[in-house]
Enzyme design. Sequence first.
Site, PDB file in Angstrom:
ATOM      1  N   SER A  16       0.801  -1.221   0.000  1.00 42.55           N
ATOM      2  CA  SER A  16       0.000   0.000   0.000  1.00 42.55           C
ATOM      3  C   SER A  16       0.832   1.268   0.000  1.00 42.55           C
ATOM      4  O   SER A  16       0.397   2.298  -0.513  1.00 42.55           O
ATOM      5  CB  SER A  16      -0.933   0.005   1.214  1.00 42.55           C
ATOM      6  OG  SER A  16      -0.178  -0.085   2.409  1.00 42.55           O
TER       7      SER A  16
ATOM      8  N   LYS B 123      13.401  -0.348  -1.243  1.00 42.20           N
ATOM      9  CA  LYS B 123      11.977  -0.068  -1.083  1.00 42.20           C
ATOM     10  C   LYS B 123      11.712   1.400  -1.397  1.00 42.20           C
ATOM     11  O   LYS B 123      12.279   2.295  -0.755  1.00 42.20           O
ATOM     12  CB  LYS B 123      11.503  -0.405   0.331  1.00 42.20           C
ATOM     13  CG  LYS B 123       9.999  -0.192   0.515  1.00 42.20           C
ATOM     14  CD  LYS B 123       9.407  -1.002   1.652  1.00 42.20           C
ATOM     15  CE  LYS B 123       9.801  -0.483   3.013  1.00 42.20           C
ATOM     16  NZ  LYS B 123       9.002  -1.115   4.090  1.00 42.20           N
TER      17      LYS B 123
ATOM     18  N   MET C 239      18.254  -1.984   1.816  1.00 45.62           N
ATOM     19  CA  MET C 239      18.598  -3.068   2.739  1.00 45.62           C
ATOM     20  C   MET C 239      19.369  -4.144   1.989  1.00 45.62           C
ATOM     21  O   MET C 239      19.248  -4.264   0.769  1.00 45.62           O
ATOM     22  CB  MET C 239      17.325  -3.698   3.315  1.00 45.62           C
ATOM     23  CG  MET C 239      16.391  -2.755   4.033  1.00 45.62           C
ATOM     24  SD  MET C 239      14.739  -3.498   4.306  1.00 45.62           S
ATOM     25  CE  MET C 239      14.045  -3.352   2.647  1.00 45.62           C
TER      26      MET C 239
ATOM     27  N   ASP D 196       2.266  -5.770  12.310  1.00 45.89           N
ATOM     28  CA  ASP D 196       1.671  -6.080  11.010  1.00 45.89           C
ATOM     29  C   ASP D 196       1.744  -7.582  10.759  1.00 45.89           C
ATOM     30  O   ASP D 196       2.828  -8.136  10.581  1.00 45.89           O
ATOM     31  CB  ASP D 196       2.422  -5.330   9.904  1.00 45.89           C
ATOM     32  CG  ASP D 196       1.754  -5.483   8.540  1.00 45.89           C
ATOM     33  OD1 ASP D 196       0.837  -6.311   8.414  1.00 45.89           O
ATOM     34  OD2 ASP D 196       2.147  -4.775   7.598  1.00 45.89           O
TER      35      ASP D 196
ATOM     36  N   ASN E 285       5.364 -10.627   5.359  1.00 46.48           N
ATOM     37  CA  ASN E 285       6.437 -10.126   6.209  1.00 46.48           C
ATOM     38  C   ASN E 285       7.333 -11.233   6.744  1.00 46.48           C
ATOM     39  O   ASN E 285       8.303 -10.950   7.450  1.00 46.48           O
ATOM     40  CB  ASN E 285       5.850  -9.334   7.390  1.00 46.48           C
ATOM     41  CG  ASN E 285       5.201  -8.044   6.938  1.00 46.48           C
ATOM     42  OD1 ASN E 285       5.496  -7.531   5.869  1.00 46.48           O
ATOM     43  ND2 ASN E 285       4.301  -7.521   7.757  1.00 46.48           N
TER      44      ASN E 285
ATOM     45  N   ASP F 179       9.788  -5.822   7.129  1.00 43.51           N
ATOM     46  CA  ASP F 179       8.826  -4.728   7.301  1.00 43.51           C
ATOM     47  C   ASP F 179       8.599  -4.369   8.765  1.00 43.51           C
ATOM     48  O   ASP F 179       7.697  -4.886   9.426  1.00 43.51           O
ATOM     49  CB  ASP F 179       7.489  -5.080   6.636  1.00 43.51           C
ATOM     50  CG  ASP F 179       6.667  -3.826   6.355  1.00 43.51           C
ATOM     51  OD1 ASP F 179       6.909  -2.801   7.022  1.00 43.51           O
ATOM     52  OD2 ASP F 179       5.798  -3.864   5.470  1.00 43.51           O
TER      53      ASP F 179
END
Length: 446
Positions: free
Chosen positions: A138, A156, A243, A286, A291, A305
Amino acid sequence: MNTMARATAVPGGRLARLARLGSLATGVAGGMIAEGARQLAAGKRPTVGDLVLTPANARRVADQLAQLRGAAMKVGQLMSMDAGNLLPPELAAILARLREDARTMPMSQVVQVLETHWGQGWEQGFERFSFTPCAAASIGQVHRARTHDGQELAIKLQYPGVRRSIDSDVDNVATLLRVSGLLPRALELAPLLEEAKRQLHEEADYLREAGNLQRFAGLLGAEADFVLPAPVHALTRSDILAMHWVEGVAVESLDSAAQPVRDRIAGLLIGLLFRELFEFGLVQTDPNFANYRYDAASGRIVLLDFGATRAYSMTVVDAYRRLMSGAIRNDPAAMSAAAQEIGYFQEHLHASQRDAVIALFAEACEPLRHDGAYDFGASDLARRIRDAGLRLSMERDFWHTPPADALFLHRKLGGLYLLAARLGARVPVGRLAAPYLERPAGTRPA
Protein backbone atom coordinates in the site's frame (compact mmCIF):
# COMPACT_ATOMS: atom_id res chain seq x y z
CA MET A 1 3.41 -7.76 -0.38
CA ASN A 2 1.88 -8.87 -3.64
CA THR A 3 4.38 -9.80 -6.33
CA MET A 4 1.74 -10.10 -9.09
CA ALA A 5 0.82 -6.42 -9.23
CA ARG A 6 -0.37 -4.25 -12.11
CA ALA A 7 1.41 -1.03 -13.05
CA THR A 8 -0.62 2.17 -12.74
CA ALA A 9 0.69 5.64 -11.93
CA VAL A 10 0.03 6.78 -8.37
CA PRO A 11 -1.88 10.09 -8.16
CA GLY A 12 0.47 12.30 -6.15
CA GLY A 13 -1.42 15.58 -5.80
CA ARG A 14 -4.18 16.18 -3.26
CA LEU A 15 -6.65 17.37 -5.89
CA ALA A 16 -6.02 14.31 -8.06
CA ARG A 17 -6.52 12.01 -5.08
CA LEU A 18 -9.66 13.85 -3.97
CA ALA A 19 -11.01 13.60 -7.51
CA ARG A 20 -10.52 9.83 -7.40
CA LEU A 21 -12.50 9.62 -4.16
CA GLY A 22 -15.16 11.93 -5.58
CA SER A 23 -15.58 9.74 -8.64
CA LEU A 24 -15.82 6.73 -6.33
CA ALA A 25 -18.63 8.37 -4.33
CA THR A 26 -20.44 9.20 -7.58
CA GLY A 27 -20.01 5.63 -8.80
CA VAL A 28 -21.32 4.18 -5.55
CA ALA A 29 -24.35 6.50 -5.67
CA GLY A 30 -25.02 5.55 -9.30
CA GLY A 31 -24.74 1.91 -8.40
CA MET A 32 -27.26 2.38 -5.59
CA ILE A 33 -29.77 3.97 -7.99
CA ALA A 34 -29.35 1.20 -10.56
CA GLU A 35 -29.65 -1.53 -7.94
CA GLY A 36 -32.69 0.15 -6.41
CA ALA A 37 -34.44 0.31 -9.78
CA ARG A 38 -33.63 -3.34 -10.43
CA GLN A 39 -34.98 -4.52 -7.07
CA LEU A 40 -38.12 -2.34 -7.29
CA ALA A 41 -38.83 -3.74 -10.75
CA ALA A 42 -38.61 -7.20 -9.21
CA GLY A 43 -41.19 -6.24 -6.60
CA LYS A 44 -38.74 -5.94 -3.71
CA ARG A 45 -38.40 -3.14 -1.12
CA PRO A 46 -34.61 -2.83 -0.69
CA THR A 47 -32.89 -1.30 2.34
CA VAL A 48 -30.04 1.20 2.02
CA GLY A 49 -27.64 -1.56 3.00
CA ASP A 50 -28.94 -3.75 0.18
CA LEU A 51 -28.26 -0.93 -2.28
CA VAL A 52 -24.78 0.01 -1.03
CA LEU A 53 -23.32 -3.43 -0.42
CA THR A 54 -23.58 -4.79 -3.96
CA PRO A 55 -20.84 -6.68 -5.79
CA ALA A 56 -20.46 -3.77 -8.24
CA ASN A 57 -19.99 -1.25 -5.43
CA ALA A 58 -17.59 -3.63 -3.71
CA ARG A 59 -15.45 -3.64 -6.84
CA ARG A 60 -15.64 0.16 -7.11
CA VAL A 61 -14.44 0.71 -3.54
CA ALA A 62 -11.63 -1.83 -3.64
CA ASP A 63 -10.42 -0.87 -7.12
CA GLN A 64 -10.29 2.88 -6.43
CA LEU A 65 -8.57 2.52 -3.08
CA ALA A 66 -6.05 0.14 -4.66
CA GLN A 67 -5.26 2.70 -7.36
CA LEU A 68 -4.82 5.48 -4.80
CA ARG A 69 -2.56 3.31 -2.65
CA GLY A 70 -0.91 5.10 0.25
CA ALA A 71 -3.12 6.07 3.15
CA ALA A 72 -6.35 5.58 1.22
CA MET A 73 -5.54 1.92 0.63
CA LYS A 74 -3.92 1.43 4.03
CA VAL A 75 -6.91 2.67 6.00
CA GLY A 76 -9.03 0.09 4.20
CA GLN A 77 -6.50 -2.60 5.03
CA LEU A 78 -6.33 -1.52 8.67
CA MET A 79 -10.10 -1.57 9.03
CA SER A 80 -10.38 -5.01 7.47
CA MET A 81 -7.68 -6.41 9.78
CA ASP A 82 -8.41 -4.53 12.99
CA ALA A 83 -12.17 -4.24 13.03
CA GLY A 84 -13.25 -7.12 10.85
CA ASN A 85 -15.57 -8.53 13.52
CA LEU A 86 -17.23 -5.14 14.01
CA LEU A 87 -18.06 -4.44 10.37
CA PRO A 88 -20.84 -5.77 8.14
CA PRO A 89 -19.56 -8.98 6.51
CA GLU A 90 -20.01 -7.48 3.04
CA LEU A 91 -17.83 -4.47 3.89
CA ALA A 92 -15.23 -6.68 5.56
CA ALA A 93 -15.06 -8.68 2.31
CA ILE A 94 -14.66 -5.46 0.27
CA LEU A 95 -11.81 -4.23 2.43
CA ALA A 96 -10.16 -7.65 2.65
CA ARG A 97 -9.56 -7.47 -1.12
CA LEU A 98 -7.16 -4.62 -0.46
CA ARG A 99 -4.79 -6.93 1.40
CA GLU A 100 -4.21 -8.78 -1.86
CA ASP A 101 -4.55 -5.98 -4.40
CA ALA A 102 -1.44 -3.85 -4.90
CA ARG A 103 -0.50 -2.03 -8.08
CA THR A 104 2.97 -0.93 -9.02
CA MET A 105 4.38 2.31 -10.40
CA PRO A 106 5.32 2.41 -14.08
CA MET A 107 9.03 2.71 -14.86
CA SER A 108 8.81 6.45 -15.58
CA GLN A 109 7.47 7.12 -12.08
CA VAL A 110 10.12 4.86 -10.51
CA VAL A 111 12.84 6.88 -12.25
CA GLN A 112 11.25 10.11 -11.04
CA VAL A 113 11.28 8.90 -7.43
CA LEU A 114 14.91 7.79 -7.66
CA GLU A 115 16.09 11.03 -9.26
CA THR A 116 14.23 13.07 -6.66
CA HIS A 117 16.00 11.38 -3.76
CA TRP A 118 19.29 10.14 -5.22
CA GLY A 119 19.82 12.79 -7.89
CA GLN A 120 20.69 12.60 -11.59
CA GLY A 121 23.09 9.78 -12.49
CA TRP A 122 22.05 7.58 -9.56
CA GLU A 123 22.25 4.52 -11.82
CA GLN A 124 26.05 4.85 -11.97
CA GLY A 125 26.23 3.49 -8.44
CA PHE A 126 24.80 0.13 -9.46
CA GLU A 127 25.93 -2.76 -11.59
CA ARG A 128 22.28 -3.75 -12.01
CA PHE A 129 18.92 -2.29 -10.99
CA SER A 130 15.70 -4.13 -11.79
CA PHE A 131 12.86 -1.77 -12.69
CA THR A 132 10.36 -4.60 -12.33
CA PRO A 133 9.36 -4.66 -8.65
CA CYS A 134 9.62 -7.93 -6.81
CA ALA A 135 6.96 -6.87 -4.28
CA ALA A 136 4.36 -4.13 -3.87
CA ALA A 137 2.03 -3.00 -1.10
CA SER A 138 0.00 0.00 0.00
CA ILE A 139 2.83 2.46 0.74
CA GLY A 140 5.71 1.33 -1.44
CA GLN A 141 7.25 -1.27 -3.70
CA VAL A 142 10.54 -3.18 -3.62
CA HIS A 143 13.21 -3.49 -6.34
CA ARG A 144 16.29 -5.68 -6.42
CA ALA A 145 19.70 -4.18 -7.20
CA ARG A 146 23.40 -5.07 -7.18
CA THR A 147 26.22 -2.68 -6.39
CA HIS A 148 29.55 -2.66 -8.22
CA ASP A 149 31.18 -4.46 -5.29
CA GLY A 150 28.65 -7.31 -5.57
CA GLN A 151 26.26 -6.49 -2.75
CA GLU A 152 22.68 -7.65 -3.42
CA LEU A 153 20.20 -5.07 -2.16
CA ALA A 154 16.46 -4.66 -1.71
CA ILE A 155 15.38 -1.07 -2.46
CA LYS A 156 11.98 -0.07 -1.08
CA LEU A 157 10.53 3.01 -2.82
CA GLN A 158 7.65 4.98 -1.37
CA TYR A 159 4.84 5.98 -3.70
CA PRO A 160 4.83 9.71 -4.54
CA GLY A 161 2.66 11.90 -2.34
CA VAL A 162 1.96 9.25 0.30
CA ARG A 163 3.28 11.21 3.29
CA ARG A 164 1.64 14.53 2.51
CA SER A 165 -1.70 12.89 1.68
CA ILE A 166 -2.03 10.73 4.81
CA ASP A 167 -4.28 12.95 6.91
CA SER A 168 -6.58 14.03 4.08
CA ASP A 169 -6.79 10.51 2.60
CA VAL A 170 -7.76 8.98 5.95
CA ASP A 171 -10.40 11.64 6.56
CA ASN A 172 -11.77 11.43 3.01
CA VAL A 173 -12.04 7.63 3.02
CA ALA A 174 -13.70 7.65 6.44
CA THR A 175 -16.19 10.29 5.27
CA LEU A 176 -16.92 8.30 2.12
CA LEU A 177 -17.58 5.13 4.08
CA ARG A 178 -19.70 6.96 6.62
CA VAL A 179 -21.95 8.93 4.26
CA SER A 180 -22.38 5.96 1.94
CA GLY A 181 -23.81 3.92 4.81
CA LEU A 182 -20.97 1.39 4.68
CA LEU A 183 -20.21 1.90 8.39
CA PRO A 184 -22.54 1.67 11.40
CA ARG A 185 -23.42 5.18 12.57
CA ALA A 186 -22.80 4.29 16.20
CA LEU A 187 -19.17 3.28 15.58
CA GLU A 188 -16.90 5.95 17.07
CA LEU A 189 -14.30 6.43 14.37
CA ALA A 190 -12.32 9.43 15.65
CA PRO A 191 -9.85 7.52 17.90
CA LEU A 192 -9.28 4.88 15.22
CA LEU A 193 -8.68 7.53 12.56
CA GLU A 194 -6.17 9.42 14.69
CA GLU A 195 -4.35 6.17 15.44
CA ALA A 196 -4.37 5.24 11.75
CA LYS A 197 -2.83 8.63 10.87
CA ARG A 198 -0.17 8.28 13.55
CA GLN A 199 0.80 4.78 12.45
CA LEU A 200 0.80 5.71 8.77
CA HIS A 201 3.09 8.70 9.36
CA GLU A 202 5.47 6.36 11.19
CA GLU A 203 5.30 3.71 8.47
CA ALA A 204 5.97 6.33 5.80
CA ASP A 205 9.21 7.37 7.53
CA TYR A 206 11.76 4.95 6.12
CA LEU A 207 14.55 6.42 8.25
CA ARG A 208 12.51 5.38 11.29
CA GLU A 209 12.01 1.90 9.84
CA ALA A 210 15.76 1.56 9.30
CA GLY A 211 16.20 2.38 12.99
CA ASN A 212 13.58 -0.23 13.92
CA LEU A 213 15.45 -2.85 11.91
CA GLN A 214 18.63 -2.11 13.82
CA ARG A 215 16.81 -2.06 17.14
CA PHE A 216 15.18 -5.46 16.57
CA ALA A 217 18.47 -6.92 15.35
CA GLY A 218 20.05 -5.77 18.62
CA LEU A 219 17.21 -7.19 20.72
CA LEU A 220 17.38 -10.56 18.97
CA GLY A 221 21.16 -10.60 19.22
CA ALA A 222 22.77 -13.80 17.99
CA GLU A 223 19.40 -15.56 17.71
CA ALA A 224 20.02 -18.37 15.22
CA ASP A 225 16.39 -18.87 14.23
CA PHE A 226 15.77 -15.43 12.71
CA VAL A 227 17.46 -13.11 10.26
CA LEU A 228 16.69 -9.47 9.42
CA PRO A 229 17.91 -7.47 6.43
CA ALA A 230 20.51 -4.90 7.52
CA PRO A 231 19.79 -1.33 6.36
CA VAL A 232 22.26 0.46 4.08
CA HIS A 233 22.32 3.93 5.60
CA ALA A 234 24.30 5.57 2.81
CA LEU A 235 21.43 4.91 0.37
CA THR A 236 18.46 5.25 2.73
CA ARG A 237 16.29 8.37 2.64
CA SER A 238 12.94 9.28 4.15
CA ASP A 239 11.23 7.78 1.05
CA ILE A 240 13.81 5.11 0.14
CA LEU A 241 14.86 2.20 2.35
CA ALA A 242 17.93 0.31 1.12
CA MET A 243 18.60 -3.07 2.74
CA HIS A 244 20.77 -6.08 2.14
CA TRP A 245 18.90 -8.73 0.19
CA VAL A 246 18.00 -11.86 2.18
CA GLU A 247 16.99 -15.03 0.37
CA GLY A 248 13.81 -16.85 1.32
CA VAL A 249 10.50 -18.22 0.09
CA ALA A 250 7.02 -17.08 1.12
CA VAL A 251 6.29 -18.74 4.44
CA GLU A 252 2.66 -19.55 3.53
CA SER A 253 3.97 -21.54 0.53
CA LEU A 254 5.26 -24.16 2.99
CA ASP A 255 1.82 -25.63 3.66
CA SER A 256 2.98 -28.92 2.13
CA ALA A 257 6.37 -29.01 3.88
CA ALA A 258 7.16 -31.70 6.43
CA GLN A 259 5.07 -31.40 9.60
CA PRO A 260 8.09 -30.67 11.86
CA VAL A 261 9.10 -27.77 9.60
CA ARG A 262 5.62 -26.24 9.69
CA ASP A 263 5.36 -26.75 13.46
CA ARG A 264 8.74 -25.13 14.03
CA ILE A 265 7.96 -22.07 11.89
CA ALA A 266 4.62 -21.36 13.55
CA GLY A 267 6.07 -22.05 17.00
CA LEU A 268 8.99 -19.69 16.46
CA LEU A 269 6.73 -16.86 15.29
CA ILE A 270 4.21 -17.26 18.11
CA GLY A 271 7.06 -17.52 20.61
CA LEU A 272 8.60 -14.38 19.13
CA LEU A 273 5.36 -12.47 19.71
CA PHE A 274 5.41 -13.40 23.41
CA ARG A 275 9.02 -12.30 23.55
CA GLU A 276 8.25 -9.00 21.80
CA LEU A 277 5.42 -8.18 24.20
CA PHE A 278 6.74 -9.45 27.52
CA GLU A 279 10.50 -9.08 27.05
CA PHE A 280 11.06 -6.29 24.52
CA GLY A 281 7.91 -4.22 25.10
CA LEU A 282 8.16 -3.58 21.37
CA VAL A 283 5.91 -5.39 18.88
CA GLN A 284 5.95 -5.52 15.09
CA THR A 285 2.18 -5.33 14.72
CA ASP A 286 1.67 -6.08 11.01
CA PRO A 287 0.60 -9.74 10.59
CA ASN A 288 0.81 -9.76 6.79
CA PHE A 289 2.08 -13.19 5.72
CA ALA A 290 4.44 -11.47 3.26
CA ASN A 291 6.44 -10.13 6.21
CA TYR A 292 7.80 -13.62 6.86
CA ARG A 293 9.97 -15.66 4.55
CA TYR A 294 11.88 -18.89 5.08
CA ASP A 295 15.44 -19.74 4.13
CA ALA A 296 15.51 -23.52 3.81
CA ALA A 297 19.31 -23.61 3.51
CA SER A 298 19.84 -22.12 6.97
CA GLY A 299 16.48 -22.98 8.52
CA ARG A 300 16.02 -19.36 9.51
CA ILE A 301 12.88 -17.23 9.31
CA VAL A 302 13.38 -13.92 7.54
CA LEU A 303 11.63 -11.01 9.30
CA LEU A 304 10.62 -8.09 7.07
CA ASP A 305 8.83 -4.73 7.30
CA PHE A 306 9.29 -2.98 10.63
CA GLY A 307 7.37 0.17 9.80
CA ALA A 308 4.39 -0.85 11.97
CA THR A 309 6.34 -1.21 15.22
CA ARG A 310 4.61 -0.28 18.48
CA ALA A 311 5.99 0.16 22.00
CA TYR A 312 3.94 -1.23 24.91
CA SER A 313 4.15 0.22 28.41
CA MET A 314 4.89 -1.98 31.40
CA THR A 315 1.35 -1.24 32.66
CA VAL A 316 -0.25 -2.67 29.52
CA VAL A 317 2.20 -5.59 29.41
CA ASP A 318 1.40 -6.54 33.00
CA ALA A 319 -2.33 -6.26 32.28
CA TYR A 320 -1.97 -8.68 29.36
CA ARG A 321 0.02 -11.02 31.57
CA ARG A 322 -2.89 -11.07 34.04
CA LEU A 323 -5.45 -11.37 31.24
CA MET A 324 -3.76 -14.45 29.77
CA SER A 325 -3.09 -15.98 33.20
CA GLY A 326 -6.74 -15.45 34.12
CA ALA A 327 -7.83 -17.15 30.90
CA ILE A 328 -5.64 -20.17 31.68
CA ARG A 329 -7.09 -20.39 35.22
CA ASN A 330 -10.63 -19.79 33.92
CA ASP A 331 -10.91 -16.74 36.18
CA PRO A 332 -13.34 -14.25 34.51
CA ALA A 333 -13.01 -11.73 37.36
CA ALA A 334 -9.23 -11.50 36.92
CA MET A 335 -9.65 -11.23 33.15
CA SER A 336 -12.23 -8.46 33.53
CA ALA A 337 -9.98 -6.45 35.84
CA ALA A 338 -7.06 -6.82 33.44
CA ALA A 339 -9.16 -5.84 30.42
CA GLN A 340 -10.38 -2.78 32.32
CA GLU A 341 -6.79 -1.72 32.98
CA ILE A 342 -5.91 -2.16 29.31
CA GLY A 343 -8.75 0.28 28.63
CA TYR A 344 -10.99 -2.12 26.77
CA PHE A 345 -14.29 -1.35 28.48
CA GLN A 346 -16.30 1.83 28.18
CA GLU A 347 -18.83 3.01 30.73
CA HIS A 348 -21.95 2.39 28.65
CA LEU A 349 -21.31 -1.35 28.20
CA HIS A 350 -23.88 -3.56 29.90
CA ALA A 351 -22.68 -6.25 32.30
CA SER A 352 -23.87 -8.93 29.86
CA GLN A 353 -21.83 -7.36 27.04
CA ARG A 354 -18.78 -7.13 29.28
CA ASP A 355 -19.19 -10.82 30.10
CA ALA A 356 -19.49 -11.61 26.38
CA VAL A 357 -16.24 -9.77 25.65
CA ILE A 358 -14.46 -11.70 28.42
CA ALA A 359 -15.85 -14.94 26.99
CA LEU A 360 -14.46 -13.91 23.60
CA PHE A 361 -11.04 -13.28 25.15
CA ALA A 362 -11.18 -16.66 26.86
CA GLU A 363 -11.96 -18.34 23.55
CA ALA A 364 -9.02 -16.59 21.88
CA CYS A 365 -6.77 -17.93 24.66
CA GLU A 366 -7.85 -21.53 24.05
CA PRO A 367 -4.40 -22.52 22.67
CA LEU A 368 -2.83 -21.23 25.92
CA ARG A 369 -4.98 -23.60 28.00
CA HIS A 370 -4.43 -26.61 25.79
CA ASP A 371 -2.29 -29.40 27.22
CA GLY A 372 0.52 -30.07 24.76
CA ALA A 373 0.68 -28.98 21.13
CA TYR A 374 -2.42 -27.17 19.86
CA ASP A 375 -3.43 -28.39 16.39
CA PHE A 376 -4.31 -25.19 14.51
CA GLY A 377 -5.01 -27.10 11.31
CA ALA A 378 -7.74 -29.20 12.94
CA SER A 379 -9.22 -26.32 14.96
CA ASP A 380 -12.20 -24.14 14.08
CA LEU A 381 -11.00 -21.45 16.52
CA ALA A 382 -10.85 -18.68 13.91
CA ARG A 383 -14.46 -19.35 12.86
CA ARG A 384 -15.68 -19.45 16.45
CA ILE A 385 -13.97 -16.16 17.31
CA ARG A 386 -15.39 -14.57 14.18
CA ASP A 387 -18.92 -15.81 14.87
CA ALA A 388 -18.79 -14.70 18.52
CA GLY A 389 -17.57 -11.27 17.47
CA LEU A 390 -20.33 -10.95 14.88
CA ARG A 391 -23.01 -11.95 17.38
CA LEU A 392 -21.75 -9.33 19.80
CA SER A 393 -21.52 -6.65 17.12
CA MET A 394 -25.16 -7.20 16.14
CA GLU A 395 -26.27 -5.71 19.47
CA ARG A 396 -27.33 -2.15 18.67
CA ASP A 397 -25.81 -0.48 21.74
CA PHE A 398 -22.57 -2.48 21.78
CA TRP A 399 -20.55 -0.38 19.33
CA HIS A 400 -17.40 0.94 20.92
CA THR A 401 -13.82 1.64 19.97
CA PRO A 402 -11.28 -0.66 21.66
CA PRO A 403 -7.94 0.91 22.69
CA ALA A 404 -5.29 1.08 19.99
CA ASP A 405 -2.85 -1.06 22.00
CA ALA A 406 -5.43 -3.85 22.07
CA LEU A 407 -6.39 -3.51 18.41
CA PHE A 408 -2.85 -3.82 17.13
CA LEU A 409 -1.83 -6.64 19.46
CA HIS A 410 -4.99 -8.65 18.74
CA ARG A 411 -4.42 -8.02 15.04
CA LYS A 412 -0.93 -9.53 15.29
CA LEU A 413 -2.01 -12.53 17.36
CA GLY A 414 -4.96 -13.20 15.05
CA GLY A 415 -2.67 -13.04 12.03
CA LEU A 416 -0.31 -15.59 13.58
CA TYR A 417 -3.23 -17.89 14.40
CA LEU A 418 -4.33 -17.68 10.75
CA LEU A 419 -0.81 -18.44 9.55
CA ALA A 420 -0.55 -21.43 11.90
CA ALA A 421 -3.89 -22.69 10.57
CA ARG A 422 -2.72 -22.15 6.98
CA LEU A 423 0.36 -24.25 7.72
CA GLY A 424 -1.62 -26.89 9.63
CA ALA A 425 0.87 -26.42 12.46
CA ARG A 426 0.84 -27.98 15.91
CA VAL A 427 2.24 -25.59 18.49
CA PRO A 428 2.65 -25.90 22.30
CA VAL A 429 1.39 -22.34 22.82
CA GLY A 430 0.94 -22.71 26.58
CA ARG A 431 4.51 -23.89 27.04
CA LEU A 432 5.84 -21.00 24.94
CA ALA A 433 3.93 -18.45 27.02
CA ALA A 434 4.53 -19.97 30.46
CA PRO A 435 7.96 -18.41 31.19
CA TYR A 436 6.52 -14.93 30.62
CA LEU A 437 3.23 -15.43 32.44
CA GLU A 438 4.99 -16.77 35.52
CA ARG A 439 7.23 -13.70 35.77
CA PRO A 440 6.42 -11.19 38.56
CA ALA A 441 4.56 -8.04 37.54
CA GLY A 442 6.65 -5.06 36.49
CA THR A 443 9.65 -7.12 35.42
CA ARG A 444 11.30 -7.97 32.16
CA PRO A 445 14.29 -10.24 31.54
CA ALA A 446 17.64 -8.47 31.80
